[in-house]
Design a protein around this motif. Structure first.
Motif, mmCIF file in Angstrom:
data_model
loop_
_atom_site.group_PDB
_atom_site.id
_atom_site.type_symbol
_atom_site.label_atom_id
_atom_site.label_comp_id
_atom_site.label_asym_id
_atom_site.label_seq_id
_atom_site.Cartn_x
_atom_site.Cartn_y
_atom_site.Cartn_z
ATOM 1 N N LEU A 157 -51.845 -13.386 28.242
ATOM 2 C CA LEU A 157 -51.586 -13.327 26.738
ATOM 3 C C LEU A 157 -51.392 -14.759 26.105
ATOM 4 O O LEU A 157 -50.886 -15.081 25.180
ATOM 5 C CB LEU A 157 -50.142 -12.668 26.867
ATOM 6 N N ASN A 158 -51.606 -15.833 27.060
ATOM 7 C CA ASN A 158 -51.662 -17.165 26.394
ATOM 8 C C ASN A 158 -50.203 -17.643 26.255
ATOM 9 O O ASN A 158 -49.698 -18.156 25.343
ATOM 10 C CB ASN A 158 -52.620 -17.449 25.502
ATOM 11 N N TYR A 159 -49.179 -16.908 27.070
ATOM 12 C CA TYR A 159 -47.728 -16.981 26.962
ATOM 13 C C TYR A 159 -47.270 -18.481 27.510
ATOM 14 O O TYR A 159 -46.666 -18.401 28.513
ATOM 15 C CB TYR A 159 -46.817 -15.831 27.498
ATOM 16 N N GLN A 160 -47.868 -19.495 26.924
ATOM 17 C CA GLN A 160 -47.519 -20.968 27.522
ATOM 18 C C GLN A 160 -45.941 -21.190 27.715
ATOM 19 O O GLN A 160 -45.630 -22.099 28.402
ATOM 20 C CB GLN A 160 -48.293 -21.959 26.673
ATOM 21 N N LYS A 161 -45.085 -20.756 26.588
ATOM 22 C CA LYS A 161 -43.627 -21.129 26.703
ATOM 23 C C LYS A 161 -43.085 -20.779 27.781
ATOM 24 O O LYS A 161 -42.108 -21.560 28.450
ATOM 25 C CB LYS A 161 -43.095 -20.416 25.528
ATOM 26 N N ARG A 162 -43.263 -19.641 28.566
ATOM 27 C CA ARG A 162 -42.592 -19.010 29.950
ATOM 28 C C ARG A 162 -43.443 -19.530 31.200
ATOM 29 O O ARG A 162 -42.880 -19.717 32.354
ATOM 30 C CB ARG A 162 -42.624 -17.696 29.818
ATOM 31 N N ASN A 163 -44.592 -20.068 31.035
ATOM 32 C CA ASN A 163 -45.461 -20.292 32.164
ATOM 33 C C ASN A 163 -44.698 -21.671 32.910
ATOM 34 O O ASN A 163 -44.666 -21.589 34.399
ATOM 35 C CB ASN A 163 -46.678 -21.183 31.786
ATOM 36 N N PRO A 164 -44.161 -22.578 32.473
ATOM 37 C CA PRO A 164 -43.306 -23.638 33.392
ATOM 38 C C PRO A 164 -42.313 -22.812 34.247
ATOM 39 O O PRO A 164 -42.055 -23.371 35.468
ATOM 40 C CB PRO A 164 -42.778 -24.730 32.318
ATOM 41 N N ALA A 165 -41.507 -22.008 33.484
ATOM 42 C CA ALA A 165 -40.348 -21.511 34.495
ATOM 43 C C ALA A 165 -40.898 -20.447 35.590
ATOM 44 O O ALA A 165 -40.544 -20.525 36.894
ATOM 45 C CB ALA A 165 -39.588 -20.611 33.315
ATOM 46 N N ILE A 166 -42.097 -19.884 35.272
ATOM 47 C CA ILE A 166 -42.547 -19.046 36.027
ATOM 48 C C ILE A 166 -43.336 -19.995 37.424
ATOM 49 O O ILE A 166 -43.111 -19.684 38.512
ATOM 50 C CB ILE A 166 -43.695 -18.185 35.392
ATOM 51 N N TYR A 167 -44.083 -20.868 37.013
ATOM 52 C CA TYR A 167 -44.819 -21.872 37.955
ATOM 53 C C TYR A 167 -43.547 -22.311 38.938
ATOM 54 O O TYR A 167 -43.731 -22.693 40.104
ATOM 55 C CB TYR A 167 -45.333 -22.778 37.525
ATOM 56 N N LYS A 203 -48.313 -27.672 38.950
ATOM 57 C CA LYS A 203 -48.702 -26.821 37.459
ATOM 58 C C LYS A 203 -47.650 -26.871 36.755
ATOM 59 O O LYS A 203 -47.882 -26.809 35.476
ATOM 60 C CB LYS A 203 -49.197 -25.406 37.864
ATOM 61 N N ALA A 204 -46.158 -26.449 37.146
ATOM 62 C CA ALA A 204 -45.163 -26.501 36.297
ATOM 63 C C ALA A 204 -44.755 -27.891 35.562
ATOM 64 O O ALA A 204 -44.478 -27.842 34.417
ATOM 65 C CB ALA A 204 -43.844 -26.060 37.267
ATOM 66 N N ILE A 205 -45.031 -28.890 36.290
ATOM 67 C CA ILE A 205 -44.645 -30.234 35.675
ATOM 68 C C ILE A 205 -45.751 -30.561 34.475
ATOM 69 O O ILE A 205 -45.451 -30.805 33.455
ATOM 70 C CB ILE A 205 -44.778 -31.164 36.683
ATOM 71 N N LYS A 206 -46.957 -30.090 34.892
ATOM 72 C CA LYS A 206 -48.129 -30.472 33.780
ATOM 73 C C LYS A 206 -47.982 -29.566 32.675
ATOM 74 O O LYS A 206 -47.923 -30.061 31.451
ATOM 75 C CB LYS A 206 -49.473 -30.120 34.478
ATOM 76 N N ALA A 207 -47.474 -28.299 32.924
ATOM 77 C CA ALA A 207 -47.502 -27.232 31.586
ATOM 78 C C ALA A 207 -46.004 -27.780 30.903
ATOM 79 O O ALA A 207 -46.077 -27.530 29.563
ATOM 80 C CB ALA A 207 -47.399 -25.942 32.331
ATOM 81 N N SER A 208 -45.251 -28.234 31.804
ATOM 82 C CA SER A 208 -43.835 -28.606 31.044
ATOM 83 C C SER A 208 -44.093 -29.860 29.950
ATOM 84 O O SER A 208 -43.433 -29.607 28.979
ATOM 85 C CB SER A 208 -42.787 -28.988 31.887
ATOM 86 N N GLU A 209 -44.870 -30.591 30.473
ATOM 87 C CA GLU A 209 -45.028 -32.039 29.921
ATOM 88 C C GLU A 209 -46.051 -31.501 28.664
ATOM 89 O O GLU A 209 -45.743 -32.321 27.641
ATOM 90 C CB GLU A 209 -45.967 -32.822 30.711
ATOM 91 N N GLU A 210 -46.919 -30.883 28.727
ATOM 92 C CA GLU A 210 -47.750 -30.118 27.722
ATOM 93 C C GLU A 210 -47.225 -29.729 26.337
ATOM 94 O O GLU A 210 -47.227 -29.589 25.291
ATOM 95 C CB GLU A 210 -48.765 -29.268 27.982
ATOM 96 N N ILE A 211 -45.773 -28.828 26.713
ATOM 97 C CA ILE A 211 -45.341 -28.244 25.576
ATOM 98 C C ILE A 211 -43.852 -28.520 25.471
ATOM 99 O O ILE A 211 -43.182 -28.436 24.389
ATOM 100 C CB ILE A 211 -45.158 -26.648 25.975
ATOM 101 N N GLY A 212 -43.409 -29.795 26.153
ATOM 102 C CA GLY A 212 -42.163 -30.278 25.769
ATOM 103 C C GLY A 212 -40.978 -29.565 26.282
ATOM 104 O O GLY A 212 -39.974 -29.651 25.679
#
Length: 266
Positions: A29-39, A62-71
């Motif tokens: 679903l490309n639900y990037q907002k929740r990916n950091p918490a999931i990872y 992966k969580a760190i990278k995703a978190s940095e990408e979306i702030g």
């Protein structure tokens, strides 16, 4: 948000089974907002509970990278904290310190006293202390304790007293270690803070052991195991170490109720 840190820690550890099935769905679903918490949930469970270190650290990165990408700075703090703590305990001290200092930088930027105390305290006892930088650990943990008392937060104070007590133990200041560890355990029990209460209990066992009070040492090693098991079987390697330490204490106390098969339980 970070003032509820250890409530969130328990959530992350226990949430792994719940979030694992939705990883693929979130990605589809490309639900990037929740990916950091999931990872972060999956990664923390891997390194803290399952002993699946390769997979756990992969998800935390992966969580760190995703978190940095979306702030997402909250997830960035948690993921960095878990990864830094794990790497430090795995004797990867330089990289572990890098991630724990990232937590401290985020906390200072937010001027959040509670998260500053957690970051500084964990740098002291998870990194400096295990790395053999005892004076650095002692000074930093003492600063953390002073700030914790300023905050008035019982969760934070329990952690800070436990952490400083651990550093006092390694410094060889055993009376000071007992005082801080007992106060830390008391505060942690009042706030159902099982993880840092477990750390306080283990080092109370260690302190009583070096003082030759083997029965008290066994009592606190056992308490550490109970608290970690209550925290969703947190820290399996430390649970095994506490069980070995119990047997060691019983042997030196001329004990006869020693069962090596107890090491395989839980």
């Amino acid at each position: 948000v970070l003032s509820g840190y250890y409530l969130s820690l328990n959530y992350h550890i226990q949430a792994k089974e719940a979030v694992s099935p939705v990883v693929d769905l979130a990605q589809k679903l490309n639900y990037q907002k929740r990916n950091p918490a999931i990872y972060t949930a999956i990664g923390s469970h891997g390194v803290l509970v399952e002993e699946d270190y390769s997979e756990g650290r992969r998800y935390l990165r992966k969580a760190i990278k995703a978190s940095e990408e979306i702030g997402d700075f909250v997830s960035l703090w948690f993921a960095s904290y878990f990864l830094g703590s794990y790497l430090s305990q795995n004797c990867e001290f330089e990289e572990g310190l890098y991630y724990l200092e990232k937590c401290l930088e985020l906390s200072l930027a937010a001027n959040n006293l509670v998260s500053i105390v957690f970051a500084k305290g964990t740098i002291s006892c998870a990194n400096y202390m295990l790395h053999g930088k005892i004076e650095n650990a002692f000074i930093s943990s003492k600063e953390s304790l002073q700030q914790a008392n300023e905050s008035g937060d019982i969760f934070v104070r329990g952690m800070a007293y436990a952490c400083h007590g651990m550093c006092c133990y390694y410094k060889g200041s055993f009376d000071e270690a007992l005082s801080n560890l007992l106060q830390g355990l008391d505060l942690c029990e009042k706030s159902a803070h099982n993880i840092w209460g477990g750390w306080a209990s283990f080092y109370l066992g260690e302190t009583y052991f070096v003082s030759g009070e083997y029965e008290k040492a066994v009592e606190y090693y056992k308490k550490m195991v109970e608290l970690f098991l209550e925290a969703d079987r947190f820290g399996p390697p430390w649970i095994r170490l506490a069980k070995v330490s119990m047997i060691r204490s019983k042997v030196l106390n001329n004990g006869h109720d020693i069962r090596l098969e107890d090491l395989d339980e839980n």
